[in-house]
Design a protein around this motif. Structure first.
Motif, PDB file in Angstrom:
ATOM      1  N   ARG A   1       0.852  -1.200   0.000  1.00  0.00           N
ATOM      2  CA  ARG A   1       0.000   0.000   0.000  1.00  0.00           C
ATOM      3  C   ARG A   1       0.886   1.246   0.000  1.00  0.00           C
ATOM      4  O   ARG A   1       2.115   1.145   0.017  1.00  0.00           O
ATOM      5  CB  ARG A   1      -0.912  -0.009   1.226  1.00  0.00           C
TER       6      ARG A   1
ATOM      7  N   LEU B   1       3.123   4.506  -0.413  1.00  0.00           N
ATOM      8  CA  LEU B   1       4.208   4.917  -1.310  1.00  0.00           C
ATOM      9  C   LEU B   1       4.810   3.735  -2.061  1.00  0.00           C
ATOM     10  O   LEU B   1       5.047   3.804  -3.275  1.00  0.00           O
ATOM     11  CB  LEU B   1       5.289   5.624  -0.477  1.00  0.00           C
TER      12      LEU B   1
ATOM     13  N   ASP C   1       5.940  -7.319   1.695  1.00  0.00           N
ATOM     14  CA  ASP C   1       5.256  -6.554   2.747  1.00  0.00           C
ATOM     15  C   ASP C   1       4.781  -7.507   3.836  1.00  0.00           C
ATOM     16  O   ASP C   1       4.521  -8.680   3.588  1.00  0.00           O
ATOM     17  CB  ASP C   1       4.054  -5.793   2.171  1.00  0.00           C
TER      18      ASP C   1
ATOM     19  N   ASN D   1       7.901 -10.391   6.719  1.00  0.00           N
ATOM     20  CA  ASN D   1       8.425  -9.343   7.594  1.00  0.00           C
ATOM     21  C   ASN D   1       9.883  -9.109   7.191  1.00  0.00           C
ATOM     22  O   ASN D   1      10.657 -10.079   7.113  1.00  0.00           O
ATOM     23  CB  ASN D   1       8.332  -9.826   9.053  1.00  0.00           C
ATOM     24  N   ILE D   2      10.269  -7.858   6.957  1.00  0.00           N
ATOM     25  CA  ILE D   2      11.655  -7.617   6.511  1.00  0.00           C
ATOM     26  C   ILE D   2      12.673  -7.963   7.603  1.00  0.00           C
ATOM     27  O   ILE D   2      13.866  -8.037   7.334  1.00  0.00           O
ATOM     28  CB  ILE D   2      11.896  -6.167   6.010  1.00  0.00           C
TER      29      ILE D   2
ATOM     30  N   ALA E   1      11.096   0.646   1.093  1.00  0.00           N
ATOM     31  CA  ALA E   1      10.072   1.613   1.543  1.00  0.00           C
ATOM     32  C   ALA E   1       9.352   1.177   2.807  1.00  0.00           C
ATOM     33  O   ALA E   1       8.622   1.977   3.396  1.00  0.00           O
ATOM     34  CB  ALA E   1       9.053   1.856   0.422  1.00  0.00           C
TER      35      ALA E   1
ATOM     36  N   TYR F   1      11.247   8.117  15.234  1.00  0.00           N
ATOM     37  CA  TYR F   1      11.051   8.050  13.781  1.00  0.00           C
ATOM     38  C   TYR F   1      12.063   8.971  13.091  1.00  0.00           C
ATOM     39  O   TYR F   1      12.749   8.569  12.143  1.00  0.00           O
ATOM     40  CB  TYR F   1       9.621   8.461  13.423  1.00  0.00           C
TER      41      TYR F   1
ATOM     42  N   LYS G   1      15.048   7.995  10.425  1.00  0.00           N
ATOM     43  CA  LYS G   1      15.110   8.475   9.037  1.00  0.00           C
ATOM     44  C   LYS G   1      16.436   9.196   8.758  1.00  0.00           C
ATOM     45  O   LYS G   1      16.972   9.116   7.653  1.00  0.00           O
ATOM     46  CB  LYS G   1      13.903   9.374   8.735  1.00  0.00           C
TER      47      LYS G   1
ATOM     48  N   ILE H   1       2.942  12.692   2.971  1.00  0.00           N
ATOM     49  CA  ILE H   1       2.191  12.042   1.889  1.00  0.00           C
ATOM     50  C   ILE H   1       0.906  11.498   2.508  1.00  0.00           C
ATOM     51  O   ILE H   1       0.949  10.893   3.594  1.00  0.00           O
ATOM     52  CB  ILE H   1       2.958  10.827   1.304  1.00  0.00           C
TER      53      ILE H   1
ATOM     54  N   THR I   1      -1.120   8.877   3.147  1.00  0.00           N
ATOM     55  CA  THR I   1      -1.163   7.406   3.129  1.00  0.00           C
ATOM     56  C   THR I   1      -1.744   6.982   4.483  1.00  0.00           C
ATOM     57  O   THR I   1      -1.988   7.822   5.353  1.00  0.00           O
ATOM     58  CB  THR I   1       0.251   6.809   3.009  1.00  0.00           C
TER      59      THR I   1
HETATM   60  P1  NAD Z   1       2.193   2.918   4.941  1.00  0.00           P
HETATM   61  O1  NAD Z   1       2.022   2.598   6.383  1.00  0.00           O
HETATM   62  O2  NAD Z   1       1.005   3.218   4.126  1.00  0.00           O
HETATM   63  O3  NAD Z   1       3.018   1.743   4.212  1.00  0.00           O
HETATM   64  C1  NAD Z   1       4.123   1.146   4.830  1.00  0.00           C
HETATM   65  C2  NAD Z   1       4.107  -0.325   4.471  1.00  0.00           C
HETATM   66  O4  NAD Z   1       5.239  -0.929   5.090  1.00  0.00           O
HETATM   67  C3  NAD Z   1       2.858  -1.050   4.986  1.00  0.00           C
HETATM   68  O5  NAD Z   1       2.218  -1.739   3.936  1.00  0.00           O
HETATM   69  C4  NAD Z   1       3.408  -1.985   6.042  1.00  0.00           C
HETATM   70  O6  NAD Z   1       2.686  -3.216   6.143  1.00  0.00           O
HETATM   71  C5  NAD Z   1       4.839  -2.203   5.568  1.00  0.00           C
HETATM   72  N1  NAD Z   1       5.696  -2.642   6.668  1.00  0.00           N
HETATM   73  C6  NAD Z   1       5.834  -2.082   7.893  1.00  0.00           C
HETATM   74  N2  NAD Z   1       6.666  -2.819   8.638  1.00  0.00           N
HETATM   75  C7  NAD Z   1       7.074  -3.862   7.879  1.00  0.00           C
HETATM   76  C8  NAD Z   1       7.923  -4.964   8.101  1.00  0.00           C
HETATM   77  N3  NAD Z   1       8.522  -5.171   9.283  1.00  0.00           N
HETATM   78  N4  NAD Z   1       8.103  -5.853   7.091  1.00  0.00           N
HETATM   79  C9  NAD Z   1       7.488  -5.682   5.892  1.00  0.00           C
HETATM   80  N5  NAD Z   1       6.665  -4.650   5.622  1.00  0.00           N
HETATM   81  C10 NAD Z   1       6.456  -3.755   6.612  1.00  0.00           C
HETATM   82  O7  NAD Z   1       3.213   4.118   4.911  1.00  0.00           O
HETATM   83  P2  NAD Z   1       3.765   5.021   3.698  1.00  0.00           P
HETATM   84  O8  NAD Z   1       3.406   6.403   4.023  1.00  0.00           O
HETATM   85  O9  NAD Z   1       3.431   4.437   2.389  1.00  0.00           O
HETATM   86  O10 NAD Z   1       5.329   4.868   4.004  1.00  0.00           O
HETATM   87  C11 NAD Z   1       6.249   4.284   3.099  1.00  0.00           C
HETATM   88  C12 NAD Z   1       7.630   4.789   3.464  1.00  0.00           C
HETATM   89  O11 NAD Z   1       7.681   6.205   3.257  1.00  0.00           O
HETATM   90  C13 NAD Z   1       7.988   4.564   4.942  1.00  0.00           C
HETATM   91  O12 NAD Z   1       9.348   4.221   5.046  1.00  0.00           O
HETATM   92  C14 NAD Z   1       7.749   5.930   5.543  1.00  0.00           C
HETATM   93  O13 NAD Z   1       8.503   6.132   6.722  1.00  0.00           O
HETATM   94  C15 NAD Z   1       8.178   6.831   4.413  1.00  0.00           C
HETATM   95  N6  NAD Z   1       7.657   8.192   4.475  1.00  0.00           N
HETATM   96  C16 NAD Z   1       6.321   8.405   4.565  1.00  0.00           C
HETATM   97  C17 NAD Z   1       5.859   9.719   4.633  1.00  0.00           C
HETATM   98  C18 NAD Z   1       4.400  10.053   4.745  1.00  0.00           C
HETATM   99  O14 NAD Z   1       4.086  11.214   4.970  1.00  0.00           O
HETATM  100  N7  NAD Z   1       3.486   9.100   4.564  1.00  0.00           N
HETATM  101  C19 NAD Z   1       6.769  10.775   4.581  1.00  0.00           C
HETATM  102  C20 NAD Z   1       8.122  10.501   4.478  1.00  0.00           C
HETATM  103  C21 NAD Z   1       8.559   9.208   4.425  1.00  0.00           C
END
Ligand code: NAD
Length: 243
Positions: A16, A18, A37, A57-58, A79, A147, A151, A181, A183
């Motif tokens: 899901r 990004l 994922d 799980n990563i 991601a 967090y 990062k 973003i 999400t």
């Molecule tokens: P999201 O929560 O919608 O998606 C993150 C995905 O990572 C989820 O599907 C989740 O199941 C998966 N995940 C989490 N832990 C995991 C694990 N241990 N093993 C496998 N999969 C795992 O979040 P997003 O907003 O799409 O975030 C994607 C990336 O972008 C993340 O690294 C987040 O920190 C980064 N990010 C997000 C934003 C924002 O505003 N949404 C901003 C900057 C950076």
């Protein structure tokens, strides 16, 4: 220049948000994507050809063997990540460590497993680590010290991996630092304080939050020949928030 035809790319966090949006863009550019994922299945109802989903799980010891079983790999986007808003005074060691484990150790283990396969097949691939503008700034009105620390760490990790794997193996490693973003991750942070949506929008130069699709071009660029001399760099895409 931007074609990814014939390329196999691993994307974590690709069920899901990004990771999913970027996976679809890579497929549109011609790539085959292995989407990894934690979730049991992707939120994508009808996946296009080229989207191969693996629930994992990563942090699991089976990550390396799974990645090793995919054959030659040309690219990767790390991601997968988590966020949690907790005042620094009340953080438990367990919660702090969990954030570091997924957002830093998990990213490293992903990059290492992919790099081993790239070295094995000599694919001289490209990797992208998803950092955040939060790795460089303290977000006003958002209490996420662990967090933000995680990062900042992965942004630095990308530079070091680039320096280590570039000279001998021709592997490029860059990071992307997105702003907010819309999400599930952000919706969760907005749920308790909906007024933040406007406050956060007002903090950037475009006065809005971004959509996952607005990072697709960057993913295709960084994984294709279009960025062939770019490595060790951080691409900031935050509507000018951190500028
Ligand atoms: P999201 O929560 O919608 O998606 C993150 C995905 O990572 C989820 O599907 C989740 O199941 C998966 N995940 C989490 N832990 C995991 C694990 N241990 N093993 C496998 N999969 C795992 O979040 P997003 O907003 O799409 O975030 C994607 C990336 O972008 C993340 O690294 C987040 O920190 C980064 N990010 C997000 C934003 C924002 O505003 N949404 C901003 C900057 C950076």
């Amino acid at each position: 220049l931007f074609s990814l035809k014939g390329k196999t790319i691993v994307v974590t966090g690709a069920a899901r948000g990004l990771g999913l949006a970027q996976s679809l863009a890579l497929i549109e550019a011609g790539a085959t994507v292995h989407a990894l994922d934690l979730l049991p299945s992707s939120t994508l109802l009808s996946p296009p050809p080229g989207y191969n989903y693996h629930s994992i799980n990563i942090l699991s010891p089976s990550l390396g063997p799974l990645i090793n079983s995919l054959g030659p790999i040309h690219g990767c986007i790390a991601a997968a990540g988590i966020n949690q808003e907790t005042p620094a005074l009340s953080y438990t060691e367990e919660d702090f460590s969990r954030m570091m484990a997924v957002n830093v150790t998990g990213v490293f283990m992903t990059c290492q497993a992919v790099a081993r396969v790239m070295v094995k097949y000599g694919t001289r691939g490209s990797m992208v680590v998803i950092a955040s503008m939060s790795g460089s700034i303290a977000n006003r009105g958002l209490i996420c010290s662990a967090y933000n620390a995680s990062k900042g760490a992965v942004k630095q990790l990308a530079k070091n991996l680039a320096s280590e794997w570039g000279p001998e193996h021709g592997i490029r490693v860059n990071s992307i630092s997105p702003g907010y973003i819309v999400t599930d991750m952000v919706e969760q942070l907005l749920a308790t304080k909906p007024e933040r949506r406007q406050e956060w929008a007002d903090q950037n130069m475009l006065k809005r939050l971004s959509k996952p699709e607005e990072f697709s071009g960057a993913a295709v660029f960084l994984l294709s020949e279009a960025s062939s001399f770019m490595t060790g760099a951080d691409l900031v895409i935050d509507g000018g928030h951190s500028a």
